[in-house]
Design a protein around this motif. Structure first.
Motif, PDB file in Angstrom:
ATOM      1  N   ARG A   1      -1.984   5.754 -17.843  1.00  0.00           N
ATOM      2  CA  ARG A   1      -1.314   7.028 -17.498  1.00  0.00           C
ATOM      3  C   ARG A   1      -0.900   6.504 -15.666  1.00  0.00           C
ATOM      4  O   ARG A   1       0.161   7.062 -15.262  1.00  0.00           O
ATOM      5  N   ASP A   2      -1.910   6.146 -15.200  1.00  0.00           N
ATOM      6  CA  ASP A   2      -1.310   5.791 -13.944  1.00  0.00           C
ATOM      7  C   ASP A   2      -0.200   4.759 -13.958  1.00  0.00           C
ATOM      8  O   ASP A   2       0.416   4.741 -12.842  1.00  0.00           O
ATOM      9  N   LEU A   3      -0.352   3.744 -14.718  1.00  0.00           N
ATOM     10  CA  LEU A   3       0.477   2.767 -14.612  1.00  0.00           C
ATOM     11  C   LEU A   3       1.995   3.325 -15.108  1.00  0.00           C
ATOM     12  O   LEU A   3       3.182   2.925 -14.581  1.00  0.00           O
ATOM     13  N   VAL A   4       1.922   4.245 -15.896  1.00  0.00           N
ATOM     14  CA  VAL A   4       3.227   5.054 -16.280  1.00  0.00           C
ATOM     15  C   VAL A   4       3.808   5.782 -15.016  1.00  0.00           C
ATOM     16  O   VAL A   4       4.978   5.756 -14.540  1.00  0.00           O
ATOM     17  N   LEU A   5       2.788   6.331 -14.177  1.00  0.00           N
ATOM     18  CA  LEU A   5       3.195   6.740 -12.924  1.00  0.00           C
ATOM     19  C   LEU A   5       3.783   6.098 -12.186  1.00  0.00           C
ATOM     20  O   LEU A   5       4.675   6.300 -11.403  1.00  0.00           O
ATOM     21  N   ALA A   6       3.132   4.646 -12.090  1.00  0.00           N
ATOM     22  CA  ALA A   6       4.030   3.660 -11.198  1.00  0.00           C
ATOM     23  C   ALA A   6       5.063   3.341 -11.748  1.00  0.00           C
ATOM     24  O   ALA A   6       5.980   2.889 -10.594  1.00  0.00           O
ATOM     25  N   LEU A   7       5.470   2.990 -12.942  1.00  0.00           N
ATOM     26  CA  LEU A   7       6.661   2.820 -13.152  1.00  0.00           C
ATOM     27  C   LEU A   7       7.821   3.816 -12.990  1.00  0.00           C
ATOM     28  O   LEU A   7       8.980   3.665 -12.638  1.00  0.00           O
TER      29      LEU A   7
ATOM     30  N   PRO B   1      -3.004  11.589 -13.326  1.00  0.00           N
ATOM     31  CA  PRO B   1      -2.644  11.097 -12.138  1.00  0.00           C
ATOM     32  C   PRO B   1      -1.460  12.357 -11.598  1.00  0.00           C
ATOM     33  O   PRO B   1      -0.767  12.869 -12.534  1.00  0.00           O
ATOM     34  N   LYS B   2      -1.386  12.675 -10.420  1.00  0.00           N
ATOM     35  CA  LYS B   2      -0.173  13.412  -9.819  1.00  0.00           C
ATOM     36  C   LYS B   2       0.476  12.715  -8.703  1.00  0.00           C
ATOM     37  O   LYS B   2       0.163  11.654  -8.034  1.00  0.00           O
ATOM     38  N   PRO B   3       1.758  13.156  -8.365  1.00  0.00           N
ATOM     39  CA  PRO B   3       2.526  12.496  -7.096  1.00  0.00           C
ATOM     40  C   PRO B   3       1.700  12.596  -6.093  1.00  0.00           C
ATOM     41  O   PRO B   3       1.053  13.393  -5.780  1.00  0.00           O
TER      42      PRO B   3
ATOM     43  N   GLY C   1       0.701  -1.306  -0.093  1.00  0.00           N
ATOM     44  CA  GLY C   1      -0.103   0.087   0.010  1.00  0.00           C
ATOM     45  C   GLY C   1       0.659   1.316   0.101  1.00  0.00           C
ATOM     46  O   GLY C   1       0.421   2.369   0.494  1.00  0.00           O
ATOM     47  N   ILE C   2       1.969   1.242  -0.545  1.00  0.00           N
ATOM     48  CA  ILE C   2       2.962   2.576  -0.664  1.00  0.00           C
ATOM     49  C   ILE C   2       2.193   3.523  -1.852  1.00  0.00           C
ATOM     50  O   ILE C   2       1.996   3.119  -3.044  1.00  0.00           O
ATOM     51  N   PRO C   3       1.774   4.693  -1.205  1.00  0.00           N
ATOM     52  CA  PRO C   3       1.222   5.682  -2.431  1.00  0.00           C
ATOM     53  C   PRO C   3       2.251   5.999  -3.450  1.00  0.00           C
ATOM     54  O   PRO C   3       3.370   6.368  -3.311  1.00  0.00           O
ATOM     55  N   TYR C   4       1.849   5.691  -4.799  1.00  0.00           N
ATOM     56  CA  TYR C   4       2.571   6.338  -5.852  1.00  0.00           C
ATOM     57  C   TYR C   4       2.098   7.646  -6.461  1.00  0.00           C
ATOM     58  O   TYR C   4       2.622   8.174  -7.325  1.00  0.00           O
ATOM     59  N   GLY C   5       0.749   7.700  -5.967  1.00  0.00           N
ATOM     60  CA  GLY C   5       0.123   8.922  -6.601  1.00  0.00           C
ATOM     61  C   GLY C   5      -0.968   9.421  -5.441  1.00  0.00           C
ATOM     62  O   GLY C   5      -1.271   8.852  -4.739  1.00  0.00           O
TER      63      GLY C   5
ATOM     64  N   LEU D   1      -4.034   4.714  -5.641  1.00  0.00           N
ATOM     65  CA  LEU D   1      -2.861   4.509  -6.387  1.00  0.00           C
ATOM     66  C   LEU D   1      -1.723   4.047  -5.571  1.00  0.00           C
ATOM     67  O   LEU D   1      -0.955   4.806  -4.890  1.00  0.00           O
ATOM     68  N   ARG D   2      -1.589   2.814  -5.396  1.00  0.00           N
ATOM     69  CA  ARG D   2      -0.606   2.090  -4.533  1.00  0.00           C
ATOM     70  C   ARG D   2       0.093   1.376  -5.332  1.00  0.00           C
ATOM     71  O   ARG D   2      -0.385   0.600  -6.250  1.00  0.00           O
ATOM     72  N   VAL D   3       1.157   0.900  -4.751  1.00  0.00           N
ATOM     73  CA  VAL D   3       2.420  -0.281  -5.254  1.00  0.00           C
ATOM     74  C   VAL D   3       2.507  -1.048  -4.047  1.00  0.00           C
ATOM     75  O   VAL D   3       2.631  -0.797  -2.759  1.00  0.00           O
TER      76      VAL D   3
END
Length: 330
Positions: free
Chosen positions: A196-202, A70-72, A54-58, A115-117
């Protein structure tokens, strides 16, 4: 072995895996503190594997951020506990095979702040290959929190860093408001938000994974079913270029997973959902204050005020990437 016997066997394996996960959690010890760009986090050590859930990436995508890029994430102070999974994104109920229940879609609360990893690593030191998994469920349902996607065994047995993700789904990800000029400038960038969410995760992986013992120059993306489609789409998504180095596409469908819709189709789908919600394109800002549950309900059936001739039934499968000529070229 017939289908029923196979499913019962698979269910037994799943039950054993779930029990193993519970036992690991019960025996977990506090993990190391990792300093991310937005704050410090601490996970747990489970059977030798450092686990961060559950680490926020966005940032949250609710309210004014709904249907926006999506934003940081918002920074925090102190040390954030990341021993538990975060919420799932809003999605319609998906009837599953009884033997596996909701194991693929995951359980727990739904939210637009999701938006979590999740990260599993043998050690926070070293330089291991990184494997980023995209969950199934088409572009409509699912969660990186599913017990099927637990990365513990893969990380421990093969000495890799495993990452799973949650991201926007269905209309929250692919309602193409940018394709309806009457929605105005506010929604001019509302296109392919799920990818674009997945891009932010990457990007998060690129910027942080070395702190988890991973090599940012050796990243493989992979997924099955809808996750395979997401993997395929990202190989042709300009914003994802350079964020991964290998891709594994597992059991997906060409017509719904790796082929984007034509603009006219996506525009028609957007108009249909707005009609079901009783919102004119020029009044699209009303969507920002509408309960998320109301949008999900409209995906499943027309509302009482919907005009005659509106298609009946579930339309959630219609909301997939669009070849918009801007974020996705072909």
């Amino acid at each position: 072995m017939d289908r029923r016997e196979f499913l019962h066997t698979s269910t037994g394996f799943l039950a054993m895996a779930a029990m193993s996960a519970r036992l690991r959690a019960q025996a977990a010890a506090p993990g190391p503190i990792v300093d991310t760009h937005t704050g410090k986090i601490r996970g747990v050590i489970e059977d030798g594997v450092r686990t961060f859930r559950g680490i926020p990436y966005g940032a949250s995508t609710d309210g004014a951020a709904r249907f926006q890029a999506p934003k940081p994430p918002t920074p925090w102070t102190g040390v954030r506990d990341v021993s538990q999974f975060g919420p799932r994104f809003y999605q319609p109920f998906r009837p599953m095979i009884p033997e596996i229940g909701d194991a693929l879609t995951g359980t727990g609360p739904m939210s637009e702040d999701a938006l979590r990893v999740n990260v599993w690593t043998p050690s926070t030191t070293g330089k291991r290959p990184v494997m980023v998994w995209f969950h199934g469920g088409g572009q409509r349902t699912g969660s990186g929190n599913s017990p099927y996607y637990d990365g513990h065994a893969l990380a421990r047995r093969h000495d890799v860093v495993v990452v799973t993700t949650t991201h926007r789904l269905n209309a929250f990800a692919y309602l193409w408001l940018a394709g309806l000029p009457a929605t105005g400038e506010r929604f001019a960038d509302t296109t392919n938000l799920g990818l674009r969410d997945l891009v932010l995760a990457l990007e998060w992986v690129r910027d942080h994974i070395a702190r988890f013992g991973g090599d940012p120059n050796n990243v493989t993306i992979f997924g099955q079913s809808g996750g395979g489609g997401k993997t395929a789409m990202l190989t042709g998504f300009p914003a994802a270029k350079g964020l991964f180095h290998k891709a594994i596409i597992m059991a997906t469908l060409e017509d719904t997973a790796i082929t984007g819709l034509k603009p006219a189709q996506s525009a028609q789908n957007a108009e249909l959902l707005l009609r079901r919600l009783g919102v004119a394109p020029a009044d699209a800002a009303k969507l920002l204050t509408m309960p998320a549950e109301q949008i999900v309900e409209a995906l499943l059936k027309p509302g009482p005020a919907t005009g005659a001739g509106t298609p009946q039934g579930d339309i959630s499968l219609r909301f997939v990437p669009v070849v918009d000529g801007k974020t996705l070229l072909a």
